[in-house]
Design an enzyme around this catalytic site. Structure first.
Site, PDB file in Angstrom:
ATOM      1  N   SER A 250     -29.970  30.010   7.007  1.00 55.77           N
ATOM      2  CA  SER A 250     -29.620  29.439   5.695  1.00 55.77           C
ATOM      3  C   SER A 250     -29.539  30.475   4.575  1.00 55.77           C
ATOM      4  O   SER A 250     -28.584  30.440   3.784  1.00 55.77           O
ATOM      5  CB  SER A 250     -30.607  28.329   5.317  1.00 55.77           C
ATOM      6  OG  SER A 250     -30.461  27.251   6.192  1.00 55.77           O
TER       7      SER A 250
ATOM      8  N   LYS B 208     -40.123  17.563   6.489  1.00 55.27           N
ATOM      9  CA  LYS B 208     -39.052  16.664   6.013  1.00 55.27           C
ATOM     10  C   LYS B 208     -39.568  15.292   5.576  1.00 55.27           C
ATOM     11  O   LYS B 208     -39.123  14.746   4.571  1.00 55.27           O
ATOM     12  CB  LYS B 208     -38.016  16.464   7.124  1.00 55.27           C
ATOM     13  CG  LYS B 208     -37.130  17.669   7.379  1.00 55.27           C
ATOM     14  CD  LYS B 208     -36.200  17.362   8.529  1.00 55.27           C
ATOM     15  CE  LYS B 208     -34.993  18.248   8.540  1.00 55.27           C
ATOM     16  NZ  LYS B 208     -33.976  17.808   9.501  1.00 55.27           N
TER      17      LYS B 208
ATOM     18  N   ASP C 170     -27.934  15.668   7.436  1.00 55.04           N
ATOM     19  CA  ASP C 170     -27.655  15.845   8.874  1.00 55.04           C
ATOM     20  C   ASP C 170     -26.574  14.875   9.358  1.00 55.04           C
ATOM     21  O   ASP C 170     -25.657  15.256  10.089  1.00 55.04           O
ATOM     22  CB  ASP C 170     -28.929  15.635   9.701  1.00 55.04           C
ATOM     23  CG  ASP C 170     -29.965  16.706   9.436  1.00 55.04           C
ATOM     24  OD1 ASP C 170     -29.614  17.895   9.461  1.00 55.04           O
ATOM     25  OD2 ASP C 170     -31.134  16.357   9.189  1.00 55.04           O
TER      26      ASP C 170
ATOM     27  N   GLY D 289     -30.736   8.988  21.903  1.00 57.30           N
ATOM     28  CA  GLY D 289     -31.774   9.668  21.125  1.00 57.30           C
ATOM     29  C   GLY D 289     -32.331   8.799  20.008  1.00 57.30           C
ATOM     30  O   GLY D 289     -31.617   7.934  19.460  1.00 57.30           O
TER      31      GLY D 289
ATOM     32  N   GLY E 134     -34.909  10.525  17.891  1.00 56.73           N
ATOM     33  CA  GLY E 134     -35.690  11.491  17.115  1.00 56.73           C
ATOM     34  C   GLY E 134     -35.039  11.712  15.756  1.00 56.73           C
ATOM     35  O   GLY E 134     -34.268  10.871  15.268  1.00 56.73           O
ATOM     36  N   GLY E 135     -35.335  12.866  15.137  1.00 52.73           N
ATOM     37  CA  GLY E 135     -34.858  13.160  13.792  1.00 52.73           C
ATOM     38  C   GLY E 135     -33.343  13.171  13.675  1.00 52.73           C
ATOM     39  O   GLY E 135     -32.783  12.493  12.798  1.00 52.73           O
ATOM     40  N   ALA E 136     -32.669  13.910  14.534  1.00 58.27           N
ATOM     41  CA  ALA E 136     -31.207  14.021  14.437  1.00 58.27           C
ATOM     42  C   ALA E 136     -30.556  12.662  14.699  1.00 58.27           C
ATOM     43  O   ALA E 136     -29.652  12.243  13.967  1.00 58.27           O
ATOM     44  CB  ALA E 136     -30.700  15.058  15.436  1.00 58.27           C
TER      45      ALA E 136
HETATM   46  P1  NAD Z   1     -36.802  15.259  18.097  1.00 55.68           P
HETATM   47  O1  NAD Z   1     -37.945  15.972  18.719  1.00 55.68           O
HETATM   48  O2  NAD Z   1     -36.984  14.560  16.798  1.00 55.68           O
HETATM   49  O3  NAD Z   1     -36.207  14.179  19.151  1.00 55.68           O
HETATM   50  C1  NAD Z   1     -36.044  14.530  20.505  1.00 55.68           C
HETATM   51  C2  NAD Z   1     -35.195  13.472  21.199  1.00 55.68           C
HETATM   52  O4  NAD Z   1     -34.892  13.951  22.521  1.00 55.68           O
HETATM   53  C3  NAD Z   1     -35.927  12.129  21.409  1.00 55.68           C
HETATM   54  O5  NAD Z   1     -34.966  11.095  21.388  1.00 55.68           O
HETATM   55  C4  NAD Z   1     -36.532  12.292  22.811  1.00 55.68           C
HETATM   56  O6  NAD Z   1     -36.803  11.058  23.437  1.00 55.68           O
HETATM   57  C5  NAD Z   1     -35.400  13.038  23.508  1.00 55.68           C
HETATM   58  N1  NAD Z   1     -35.823  13.848  24.643  1.00 55.68           N
HETATM   59  C6  NAD Z   1     -36.799  14.802  24.658  1.00 55.68           C
HETATM   60  N2  NAD Z   1     -36.846  15.370  25.878  1.00 55.68           N
HETATM   61  C7  NAD Z   1     -35.877  14.783  26.624  1.00 55.68           C
HETATM   62  C8  NAD Z   1     -35.418  14.944  27.971  1.00 55.68           C
HETATM   63  N3  NAD Z   1     -35.969  15.835  28.798  1.00 55.68           N
HETATM   64  N4  NAD Z   1     -34.385  14.157  28.398  1.00 55.68           N
HETATM   65  C9  NAD Z   1     -33.830  13.253  27.572  1.00 55.68           C
HETATM   66  N5  NAD Z   1     -34.215  13.049  26.310  1.00 55.68           N
HETATM   67  C10 NAD Z   1     -35.230  13.827  25.840  1.00 55.68           C
HETATM   68  O7  NAD Z   1     -35.635  16.338  18.002  1.00 55.68           O
HETATM   69  P2  NAD Z   1     -34.402  16.394  16.985  1.00 55.68           P
HETATM   70  O8  NAD Z   1     -34.794  17.150  15.791  1.00 55.68           O
HETATM   71  O9  NAD Z   1     -33.808  15.049  16.843  1.00 55.68           O
HETATM   72  O10 NAD Z   1     -33.428  17.341  17.831  1.00 55.68           O
HETATM   73  C11 NAD Z   1     -32.769  16.903  18.997  1.00 55.68           C
HETATM   74  C12 NAD Z   1     -31.686  17.903  19.349  1.00 55.68           C
HETATM   75  O11 NAD Z   1     -30.759  17.963  18.283  1.00 55.68           O
HETATM   76  C13 NAD Z   1     -32.208  19.339  19.516  1.00 55.68           C
HETATM   77  O12 NAD Z   1     -31.505  19.915  20.585  1.00 55.68           O
HETATM   78  C14 NAD Z   1     -31.850  20.014  18.214  1.00 55.68           C
HETATM   79  O13 NAD Z   1     -31.634  21.399  18.344  1.00 55.68           O
HETATM   80  C15 NAD Z   1     -30.548  19.307  17.874  1.00 55.68           C
HETATM   81  N6  NAD Z   1     -30.233  19.281  16.433  1.00 55.68           N
HETATM   82  C16 NAD Z   1     -29.037  19.768  16.057  1.00 55.68           C
HETATM   83  C17 NAD Z   1     -28.683  19.755  14.732  1.00 55.68           C
HETATM   84  C18 NAD Z   1     -27.347  20.311  14.320  1.00 55.68           C
HETATM   85  O14 NAD Z   1     -27.146  20.564  13.128  1.00 55.68           O
HETATM   86  N7  NAD Z   1     -26.427  20.489  15.250  1.00 55.68           N
HETATM   87  C19 NAD Z   1     -29.547  19.205  13.765  1.00 55.68           C
HETATM   88  C20 NAD Z   1     -30.783  18.692  14.191  1.00 55.68           C
HETATM   89  C21 NAD Z   1     -31.112  18.743  15.541  1.00 55.68           C
END
Ligand code: NAD
Length: 291
Positions: free
Chosen positions: A24, A73, A110, A134, A136-138
């Protein structure tokens, strides 16, 4: 840089922990300089328990705004004065704009970045049926923004792990606050019949899980036979740049195959616009810092 900094230069910042790896500062400082904006951007390593102190310090120092990464966050969303509708629904923010009078408004970019990246690849979500993997956060940010931006249906699938309940809460919140959302539900991703049926009837499949991200780079989030030619496929994972899912989608001739790096770029560009009212030179930033 040393010629740019003066007595009026406005500070922008990133907080989180760790932040040392963040791209950033390079992205924002390049863009400030390119557009002749008198501002500078620095990253500060702030552990969760110091979030409040950091925000109070920013108020005192009258910073122009700041970005927030993990793990701060959610805490930040509770500490600012106002939240955008998306940040309110997600319960987290990654961007805070500080007005001249010190009022702080939290945003989450995001989901905006994800949808802008789709648009750049010719995929519009308005009126479309989505399968979102998914919770999680994203994934939460994407579900909320897709609902606010007019997706017709969202089927969320996740493992029954510690993130599942968050997905259930997201479904309830969206049902309650976004009346235009026709259908939204969550199911166990291990129910392959329901997953297969949902993907067969949908326009867009989104992977927002860690499946495909190093060290899970050989893991496909859904069985490859569920992909079809009428389906656009998007991944949030950008490490590796081309995930196994995107590779398979390309090989099978899916309607679109969109990787996650553009989401990273466009969420930053959306924050830049909130900070400055100006468009980030996204193409150059992509070439210089993201390729
Ligand atoms: P998080 O920890 O908040 O959520 C993780 C998610 O992945 C949950 O839904 C969980 O159940 C699932 N998960 C974990 N292990 C797993 C597995 N082995 N098989 C299947 N599902 C599994 O993470 P997040 O912050 O939401 O990030 C998730 C992905 O998104 C990461 O790879 C992160 O790098 C990517 N991301 C990308 C951007 C972008 O700008 N492109 C932004 C945020 C996150």
């Amino acid at each position: 840089m040393e010629r740019r900094i003066n007595g009026h230069t406005r500070l922008y910042a990133l907080i989180g922990s760790p932040v040392g790896h963040s791209g950033s500062p390079a992205m924002y400082n390049y863009s400030f300089e390119k557009l002749g904006i008198d501002a500078a951007y620095l990253a500060f390593d702030i552990p969760l328990e110091k979030t409040k102190d950091a925000i109070e310090a920013f108020r005192t120092l009258n910073v122009g705004g700041f970005n927030i990464t993990m793990p701060n966050k959610t805490a930040t969303a509770r500490l600012v004065d106002r939240l955008s509708p998306a940040a309110e629904l997600v319960g987290a923010c990654n961007t805070v704009v500080v007005e001249e009078d010190g009022t702080m408004t939290g945003h989450i970019t995001d989901g905006i970045g994800f949808i802008r990246n789709l648009k750049e690849h010719g995929v519009d979500i308005k009126g479309k049926k989505l399968v979102l993997l998914g919770t999680g956060g994203a994934a939460t940010a994407i579900a909320v923004q897709a609902a606010l931006d007019g997706a017709a249906e969202i089927a969320i699938f996740n493992r029954k792990d510690e993130f599942y309940a968050n997905g259930e809460r997201t479904v309830e919140k969206i049902k309650k606050t976004v009346p235009s959302m026709k259908k939204i539900y969550i199911e166990d991703i291990d129910d392959e019949r329901k997953l297969g049926d949902a993907i067969a009837g949908s326009d867009l499949l989104i992977n927002a899980t860690r499946a495909g991200m190093s060290p899970l780079e050989n893991v496909l989030p859904v069985p490859v036979e569920f992909l079809h030619k009428e389906l656009a496929v998007a991944d949030v994972v950008y490490n590796p740049r081309e995930t196994l899912l995107i590779k398979k989608a390309k090989e099978l001739g899916c309607k679109a195959a969109v990787g996650g790096i553009g989401m990273l770029l466009w969420q930053g560009a959306a924050a830049f616009e909130l900070f400055t009212g100006k468009e980030m030179p996204a193409q150059e930033v992509m070439e210089l810092f993201f390729s």
